[in-house]
Structures are given as C-alpha cells and as structure tokens.
Design a protein around this motif. Structure first.
Motif, PDB file in Angstrom:
ATOM      1  N   THR A   1       0.852  -1.188   0.000  1.00 20.64           N
ATOM      2  CA  THR A   1       0.000   0.000   0.000  1.00 20.64           C
ATOM      3  C   THR A   1       0.887   1.237   0.000  1.00 20.64           C
ATOM      4  O   THR A   1       1.973   1.246   0.580  1.00 20.64           O
TER       5      THR A   1
ATOM      6  N   ASP B   1       0.418   5.229   0.935  1.00 20.82           N
ATOM      7  CA  ASP B   1      -0.496   6.156   1.606  1.00 20.82           C
ATOM      8  C   ASP B   1      -1.889   5.525   1.746  1.00 20.82           C
ATOM      9  O   ASP B   1      -2.915   6.170   1.526  1.00 20.82           O
ATOM     10  N   GLY B   2      -1.875   4.270   2.105  1.00 15.34           N
ATOM     11  CA  GLY B   2      -3.135   3.581   2.382  1.00 15.34           C
ATOM     12  C   GLY B   2      -3.792   2.942   1.173  1.00 15.34           C
ATOM     13  O   GLY B   2      -4.665   2.093   1.317  1.00 15.34           O
TER      14      GLY B   2
ATOM     15  N   THR C   1       3.814  -1.478   3.880  1.00 22.42           N
ATOM     16  CA  THR C   1       3.121  -0.189   3.807  1.00 22.42           C
ATOM     17  C   THR C   1       4.138   0.915   3.554  1.00 22.42           C
ATOM     18  O   THR C   1       5.144   1.028   4.245  1.00 22.42           O
TER      19      THR C   1
ATOM     20  N   GLU D   1       4.632   5.085   2.924  1.00 22.93           N
ATOM     21  CA  GLU D   1       4.006   6.407   3.012  1.00 22.93           C
ATOM     22  C   GLU D   1       4.948   7.434   2.419  1.00 22.93           C
ATOM     23  O   GLU D   1       6.160   7.385   2.641  1.00 22.93           O
TER      24      GLU D   1
END
Ligand SMILES: Cc1cc2nc3c(=O)[nH]c(=O)nc-3n(C[C@H](O)[C@H](O)[C@H](O)COP(=O)(O)OP(=O)(O)OC[C@H]3O[C@@H](n4cnc5c(N)ncnc54)[C@H](O)[C@@H]3O)c2cc1C
Ligand code: FES
Lengths: 97, 374, 468
Positions: free
Chosen positions: A15, A17-18, A85, A87
């Motif tokens: 993912t 940023d989500g 994840t 970001e």
C-alpha cells in the motif's frame, strides 16, 4: 510516465499512503512508485518542494519514504515485500517515526 | 591586493578573528584578516554552537562574570548583525540542561555546581538542580533512564555556521579585507609597524590582534606574548532534519533551527583533525538514544571531529604586549558564547590601543606564572 | 544473511558488486582467500550489469549482448566460494581496514587484511534550471528501471545530454518499444577538435564500430537536436523542456526528461578512508591516486573499476583482477593466480579509444557551472548564485562553502553537488579545481541510524571520552 514490458513478473501487494498498489517481484519501493505513476514521493525538509526518485541507484536520496512506519528509507535500494506499507513523506521527518 | 597597510591585522579568520575584526571595523579601523586556506583546522566550522553559561568559572570566578556579560549582550549583537546583513543567526536564550543518566552522574553534577558557587566573588547564575519530574515537564521526550539534571535559564544556542557566514558577510560590507591562504609565518616589529610574513607576501599594520586559535602558541612569542595551549579533539554526530521536538538545548544534544540534531561533547587528547574514533561516536549515539529514545531510528547523516582551541587552564587569554606595544592576544575556547564580548568589548579596547584591566586583567597569560610560582 | 552471521575478519573485503568487484572476488576466492563482497543493491552486477541475475527483460536484443556478458561474471563469482552479500551498505572504512557495514538495519565492524574498493561511478551532476522537478530523472535511473524492473518510458519523453551511455539508453528504450520524442545533444561542436588527435587510436578500438552502429540505429528513429541551453519547466512537476538551438529558443511539452552527461568516480568512501585523490583534467573529476596494481596511497586498500577513474565496464573487470592478484600475492604468495601480464595487456586494449571519447564527450562548461537560481545542492537547496557570491566573500574552497551554505551537508553527502561546487569556486575565483579541492568526508558515508551507531563496540577509553 513508464509502462511495464509485458514480460515483467509476479504481483506483490503493497500500500502507498493507504491505497493498494500492485507491485512486482523484483521491484524496489521506488520502482513500484514510478510504475504506479505516483508523482512525487516526498516534499523537502528545506522548502517543501515536491521530489521524486532521480537516480535509482542509491546516490541522490530523493526517494526517501516511510516504510512500515520507519521514516527516510532509501526506496530505490529496498525490495518490495507482500504487505509492505509505504508512506510518502512531508517535509521534515518526525522523530520517533 | 588593494592596500597592504592597515590599522590592525587580525591573524585568524575563525569566529574569534572575524568577531574582533567586525568590532574593529565598527570603531573605524582599517582592518585586514589573515587566514589559512580551505582545509585549515577551523574550530569555527566544527563547534557545538552553544551560548553557554552553566558550569563556567570553576577555578576562575571572573570567567563566570565575563561569560554572563557576553550572554547578556548576545541578543543585541544578533539583532545588529541581522540589520547589517539580513541574515538571522537564530539566537535563542531558552535556558539549557545538563542531563544525568544515573544518580551518580546527578550527584557529580550537583557537586560541581556547589564547588563553583562556593567560590568567593562568583556571580550567582541561578543554576537549578531538577529531578526527573521537573525535567520531564520541560523536556517531555526524555527516556526512562534520565534521573534529573541541572537547568540554567541563561543558557542558549545559535546557528553557529550561519553566525560564521554572517560575520564574514558583515566584515566584507564594512570594508574589511579578508585574505585566505595567507597563513602568517613570522611577525616582526620594525619602527612603528608590524610586518607579517605570509605564504603570499608581507602585510603591514600598526597593530596586530592574534586570534589564530591554537597557533597563537607559535605566534605569540614573536611579539613578546604567550599563549600556552593544549588542543583537544571533539567529535560530533549529526542527524537528518527532524520536526521540532526539543525546546531547550542539552549540553550534549541540541536541535538546530534547521531541524538537525547535533550530538557531541567528547574530549580526546588528539590534534589529528582527520581522524575519527568510531567508538566515541558510538558512545555519543548510545547516550543520545538513552536521553531521547525517540531518536533511535533517526538517520545519522554526518559526523565530524574538530580540534578545540584550548588554553592550558581552559580560560581565555586577553593580553597586550609590553615589549611590542600594539600587539594583542584574543584567545579562548568558547568563541561562540564570547563572540558578543569580542565584537563589542574587546575590539574597542584594541582600537583604543589599551586593554581595560578592570574587565580583562584576570585573563592575562601572566596567571600561568603566578600559578607556577605558587 | 544478517550482520551477526558475518565472521569478524576476512582476508579480503570487496566493496561493490559491479564488474570490478565480481571479478576481484571471484579471482581471490579461487586462489583461496577468505573473501566477502558487499553490495548495497538487491542483486549483483553493479550499474552496467544491473539485475543481471533476475532482470525481467527476457528479449536479449533489448539490453544487448554487452549486458548479458555480465551473466558469466556473476556466475563465476557465485561459484568461486566468495561470500556475496547484497543489501549490505558499507558506510565506513578506515586506514586500518576496519569496514563498517550495515545489513537490514544492523551494523557491524569487520576487519580485513586487504580491501578492494569497487564502488564504481555515478552520473556527473547535471545542474540545469528545474532539474529537481518530479518528471526529471537521470538517464541512468531510467536504465536501471529498464534493466531491473522492465519499465520503459511511455509518456512524452526527452533525453538530454551527451556521452556513450545516452545513446545506449536511447537504443535500449527504442528496442523495448518505449517512447522517445527527442534527443537534445548538449555536447559542444568544438569537441571534435579536442578529440581529433586521438582519432587513430579510437578507430582501432572496439568502441569505434559499436559506437557508429548505435548512433545510426538511434538517429534513424529519433530527432536529435543540438542545444546550448536547457531548462526543465513546470510547477509541481515537469511540464515542458525549454532549450536553446542555433535557431533560437524552443519548447517541447514533456512528461519525462532524462539527463546524462557522463559518469565520474564515486569517491565518497575512498576519500573518507583517507586515500589521496587527484584532479583528472581530461575527465573533469577527482579520482584516487593508484599504482599499476591499483594500490591506493593507504597500504592494503586498492581501488578497482571505474572508482579508480572512468574506463568502462570491461576494463573494470580486468582492473578488478589485477587488484585481486596483488591481494593474493600479498597474503598467499604460494597460491596460483593468472598471469598478470596477460590481464594488463587486455586492459591496455580496453583503454584504447578512451581519450578520444573523453574529448568528444567533454560536457560544456555551461552545463557544469550553472548560474543564477539554478539549484546546485539538491538536498539543501543551495543555488549557483549563492555559491558564486560566497566565493566572492573570500570563500576559497568547498569546506568553507559547506560551512557557510550547507551545500553537501544533506543525506547525499555531496554526491550530486560536490563537483559542481568545486568547479564553481574555481571559475569564480579564477583558479583550478585541483587547487580548490573537494569536500572532506567522514563516516558514515551513507546514513545509518543512531541505534546502529550506538550498537558498535565501545572501548573503555572511548566511553571515558564522552562520559565525564
Ligand atoms: C547509471 C549508470 C548506468 C550505466 N550503464 C551502462 C551501460 O548500460 N553500459 C555500459 O557499458 N556502461 C554503463 N555504465 C558505466 C559502467 O557502469 C561502468 O563502466 C562499470 O559498471 C564499472 O564497473 P565497476 O565495477 O567499477 O562499478 P559499478 O558497476 O558501478 O559497481 C559498483 C557497485 O558498488 C556498490 N556500492 C557503492 N558504494 C557502496 C557501499 N558504500 N556499500 C556497498 N555497496 C556499494 C554499487 O551499488 C554498485 O553496485 C553506467 C554507469 C552508470 C552510473
Ligand atoms: S532514487 Fe536516488 S537514491 Fe534512490
């Protein structure tokens, strides 16, 4: 900006940023961002200008991103892993992240 | 080179030299600064940037007063520099800490402060021992091992590299001639003037101010002065830029206005500026993580070692030559803290041609002989 | 592989897994030296043979046979008995040959009887207005994405600069079916004159026919425009490329601008280790001082491959072998090694034609010494004008410059601004880069975390230097 050659490999789910992104085995984090068409991966801690991976060989440090909660990782040297994840970073890093 | 005759030749283009040169130029003197080249050992590029009061003066109580004088003058000094250059050196007098990671360290700290304040004639500068709870109110991110510390409201810090650049910008604007790669080899006095032989030719001046750091040891005797030095090496570790998390500088760790965290305060008896002891950096890093555990994952982007300008007893030397009138020494370790004094107090004395003994007599190098005799 | 699995010492530590490092490690391990090779990338191959063991680009014609030649080298190294560790960043090397390495967030100090630095080259900085905009990348970056991930440009793409790699990348993109709208050639016309004296050598070299073929292949498919000025324009990202031609200023909309003006040795680790360096005026870069066996000024440390001065991938492998033979001779004189004379001969053949190429591709001063608000230091966002003005203040060299402006203080540690700052100071003060010098560098040459640094062994005296 970039497309994958048809021959490129097995999917890896990460993912950014989500949002789910389909990366491929053999991608680095920075390459996965580029392939997904993500515009920039951070804004600078000096002026807040947007930046994107520049050299993809570990020398420019433009590809810094937060990976699994840890800030300022060099995305172009880091292979993707299922469930990772990522970001994008804004300005100065927050201590403790 | 435009002129080769000056009122004052300042030897050394570090913080002490340029602060003095700026002060001299403000007094209307024609000033030249003679400096070494780019690879010089320059403490001004490697310091920790504290404008620091607590702990100063053990063994020479007048040093505490002298330091407080500079600390008090610093705000106005920074303001004037900003008006002249447009550059903000980011002086903050937020009060500073000394933190202890064990009861033993805290006790040792308290003892030093007690001895310091028991000296006759010392100015009380209100350093307070705080327990963990008190510290945590002001520094919420301290780690579990921090047992307490000392706090002095007069302590502060500045962006010392920007200060260095600002002073260079300011002296240029005031017409001071700055000559890099002009390492001074010898100084002689001939008639009424000093002749300074450099790698790039001779410079003449009516007065000389020696601000060459540890090299003052070599130069001072040429003009009837002395500067006994014992250089030592300090190492600093610097992190990437972080969002502000630390409102007060700690003597071993501070966050700069740019966001980086500087970690330092080691002392090694070495004069090799090229060397770096990894184990020393490691100790600094380890203590930093114990003080502020949220730094554990932060990236170290640079380290460096620098040579401290250190007199043999650690206190400044300000002197005027008896045999060579017009020659002065301006020599000290804490060139950031004392920059305001050098610019605003010492430089005017040199411009007038005489040191004001009521202010600087305790800092004459003659003290080394008194001690030796006693 | 974890850092804790490493032995505490090795006969030979090789830093970098490009052709130089792979060839060196293979030869040394075969001869019986306990050898470890560290490379920070996920796979071996270095820049030229990037991702050679797992490239998704299966059509061999796309990357070309020169690329696939690397497979043999990689296989040889892997079979040699050398321990090859990828994802291993060497962040420190000292003159006593203590190697600081970090693997998956864990740091270790490893002792080495000999060290071969094979950290290769990086692309010369290309500071034009707008080069920090997203959408502007180095050509090497695009090539890496192609070799390692099979990514090719498919938006409006402009390739700008000069040098053999620019043309190679253009050909590779085209063969892979990628998009290339134009090539903006920044090499000055006058370079032909500079190169001419070396033409006979070049004609005899392998570069000659390969180079001509490549040029023809690319020119047949893409517009090539000679430019003397170049600017990337956009707000949050690249929108268009503006350039100066013989017929005046022109603009071209673009999604991707790829920049390249040659490669220069990656000197950070070597400088931090205290190796003497010198300015190479022909190649416009600093390089370590080495002898014919590639020994540096520091005993026991040698530099092989492009890190010792740009000579190309094939030469890098031969240089790696020569350095490895020297290491074996020093540590295990009885071991049998290939005849070094034969390797030297091959190397000499490889070197033919280089002088011609260096002259022909010498980047113009205007693309190396920017002016005005063009960013020089990308990390700290320092401009050319600031550097020039500060040089006028009396700032004579990069170290004082760094103190005044913070250029070179960011995470890249000067890799993308060092040469520019040196050249700007030299230009502004009317002196030479050799005279001006380079940044003083210290470990860590690559960032490590504070807790990694904290985990290193600490001697009592070292602790005492801090805890008082
Ligand atoms: C982006 C780029 C693309 C290129 N493409 C081509 C091409 O297609 N064809 C061609 O003929 N030539 C190409 N070249 C030139 C070619 O790379 C060199 O001639 C050749 O690779 C030199 O080999 P080497 O072994 O000296 O260095 P390299 O191949 O550069 O290998 C050095 C290795 O060391 C690693 N390394 C560096 N520092 C550290 C450290 N501190 N810790 C751990 N590892 C480290 C690097 O990541 C790298 O993997 C390219 C150069 C660049 C910069
Ligand atoms: S893109 Fe340059 S370091 Fe990652």
């Amino acid at each position: 900006m970039y497309k994958r050659l048809a021959e490129a490999g097995t999917p890896v789910a990460i993912t950014v940023d989500g949002k789910p992104i389909s990366a491929r085995a053999g991608d680095t984090v920075a390459a996965a961002l580029i392939a997904a068409g993500i515009d920039h991966c951070r804004t600078t801690p000096v002026s807040g200008a947007p930046r994107a991976p520049y050299c993809l060989m570990g020398v420019c440090f433009e590809c810094l991103v937060t990976v699994d909660g840890v800030g300022s990782r060099q995305g172009c040297l880091m292979p993707v892993r299922d469930g990772m994840t990522v970001e994008t970073q804004t300005g100065k890093r927050e201590a403790g992240r | 080179m435009a002129v080769s005759y000056y009122d004052v030749a300042v030897v050394g283009g570090g913080l002490v030299g340029v602060a003095t040169a700026w002060g001299l130029a403000r007094e209307g003197c024609r000033v030249v600064v003679l400096d070494e080249g780019d690879r010089a050992v320059r403490a001004s590029r490697g310091n920790f940037a504290l404008v620091w009061v607590q702990s100063k003066g053990l063994g020479l109580p007048e040093y505490a007063g002298w330091t407080i004088r500079s600390s008090n003058a610093w705000g106005g000094f920074a303001q004037t520099l900003k008006e002249e250059t447009g550059l903000d050196v980011s002086f903050q007098r937020s009060g500073g800490f000394h933190l202890a990671l064990s009861e033993r360290e805290l006790e040792a700290r308290a003892n030093i402060l007690k001895r310091l304040h028991n000296q006759p004639g010392i100015v009380d500068y209100k350093t307070e021992i705080m327990d963990r709870g008190q510290v945590a109110k002001m520094l919420p991110d301290i780690g579990p091992e921090v047992v307490g510390g000392s706090f002095c409201p007069l302590d502060g810090h500045v962006n010392s590299l920007r200060l260095f650049r600002t002073l260079h910008t300011a002296i240029k604007a005031r017409g001071v001639t700055y000559l890099p790669s002009h390492r001074v080899e010898t100084i002689t006095k001939d008639g009424g003037e000093f002749r300074l032989a450099t790698e790039k030719g001779e410079i003449r001046a009516a007065k000389v101010a020696l601000a060459a750091g540890n090299a003052n040891m070599r130069l001072a005797p040429m003009v009837g002065l002395e500067a006994p030095m014992k250089p030592e090496r300090g190492q600093i570790v610097v992190t990437e830029r972080l969002r502000p998390f630390l409102n007060h500088p700690v003597v071993t760790l501070r966050q700069t206005d740019e966001g980086t965290v500087m970690i330092g305060d080691s002392k090694e008896e070495s004069v090799d500026p090229a060397g770096l002891t990894l184990g020393v950096s490691a100790t600094e890093a380890e203590r930093a993580v114990r003080l502020f555990p949220l730094l554990a994952n932060v990236n170290v982007v640079r380290t460096w070692s620098a040579i401290r300008v250190m007199t043999q007893d650690g206190f400044p030397i300000y002197d005027e030559s008896e045999t060579h009138p017009g020659a002065f020494t301006v020599c000290c370790h804490s060139g950031v803290t004392l920059a305001a004094n050098h610019a605003l107090t010492v430089a005017p004395m040199i411009a007038r041609g005489a040191l004001d003994t009521s202010l600087v007599a305790p800092f004459s190098a003659r003290r080394f002989h008194v001690q030796a005799a006693g | 592989m974890n850092a804790s699995d490493l032995a505490s010492s090795y006969d030979l530590v090789v830093i970098g897994g490009g052709p130089a490092g792979l060839a060196a490690a293979a030869l040394a391990a075969r001869a019986g030296l306990a050898t470890v090779l560290f490379d920070e990338n996920p796979g071996v191959g270095g820049q030229i043979y990037r991702a050679i063991t797992f490239s998704p680009v299966k059509d061999r014609a796309v990357l070309g046979e020169d690329y696939w030649a690397g497979a043999e080298l990689a296989a040889e190294a892997q079979a040699s008995g050398a321990l090859i560790v990828n994802g291993a960043t060497v962040w420190s090397l000292d003159p006593a040959r203590l190697v600081g390495v970090s693997i998956a967030g864990q740091a270790r100090l490893i002792e080495a009887s000999r060290v071969i630095i094979a950290t290769g080259s990086l692309e010369r900085p290309f500071p034009i207005p707008g080069w920090t905009l997203p959408g502007v990348m180095s050509a090497g970056g695009a090539q890496t994405a192609l070799k390692a991930q099979g990514l090719v440009p498919n938006g409006k793409t402009v390739l700008a600069g000069g040098g053999p790699l620019l043309w190679l990348l253009a050909a590779q993109i085209l063969r892979a079916g990628g998009r290339l709208d134009a090539i903006l050639d920044t090499t000055p016309r006058g370079n032909w004159l500079r190169a001419l004296a070396h033409l006979p050598d070049f004609v005899l070299s392998p570069y000659f026919s390969k180079g001509l073929k490549l040029l023809r292949e690319v020119r047949a498919k893409v517009r090539v425009i000679r430019v003397d000025r170049l600017e990337a324009v956009g707000g949050e990202r690249l929108r268009e490329v503006v350039f100066g031609t013989a017929d005046g200023e022109r603009r071209m909309p673009a999604d991707l601008l790829l920049l390249h003006q040659g490669v220069v040795p990656n000197v950070n680790l070597a400088i931090a280790a205290g190796l003497a360096h010198t300015w190479n005026e022909r190649q416009l870069c600093f390089e370590p001082v080495v002898d014919r066996d590639f020994n540096s000024s520091v005993p026991g440390i040698s530099v092989a491959g492009d890190g010792a001065g740009i000579a190309g991938g094939t030469a890098a492998a031969e240089r790696g072998r020569i350095a490895a033979i020297a290491a074996v001779r020093a540590l295990k004189p009885e071991a049998s090694v290939p005849d070094v004379q034969i390797v030297r001969q091959k190397l000499r053949r490889e070197a033919m034609g280089r002088a011609f190429l260096d002259g022909l591709n010498r980047p113009a001063a205007s693309f190396r010494q920017p002016t005005g608000d063009t960013i020089v230091c990308r990390c700290e966002e320092v401009t050319a004008k600031q550097v020039r003005d500060t040089a006028d203040l009396g700032c004579e060299g990069p170290n004082q410059m760094k103190a005044f402006l913070r250029c070179g203080m960011g995470p890249c540690q000067g890799r993308l601004c060092g040469l520019t700052v040196t050249e700007l100071i030299a230009a502004q003060r009317g002196t030479t880069p050799a005279e001006v010098g380079y940044y003083r560098l210290r470990p860590p040459v690559k960032p490590i975390t504070l807790s990694e640094l904290a985990s290193l062994p600490i001697a009592e005296a070292e602790r005492k230097a801090v805890e008082r």
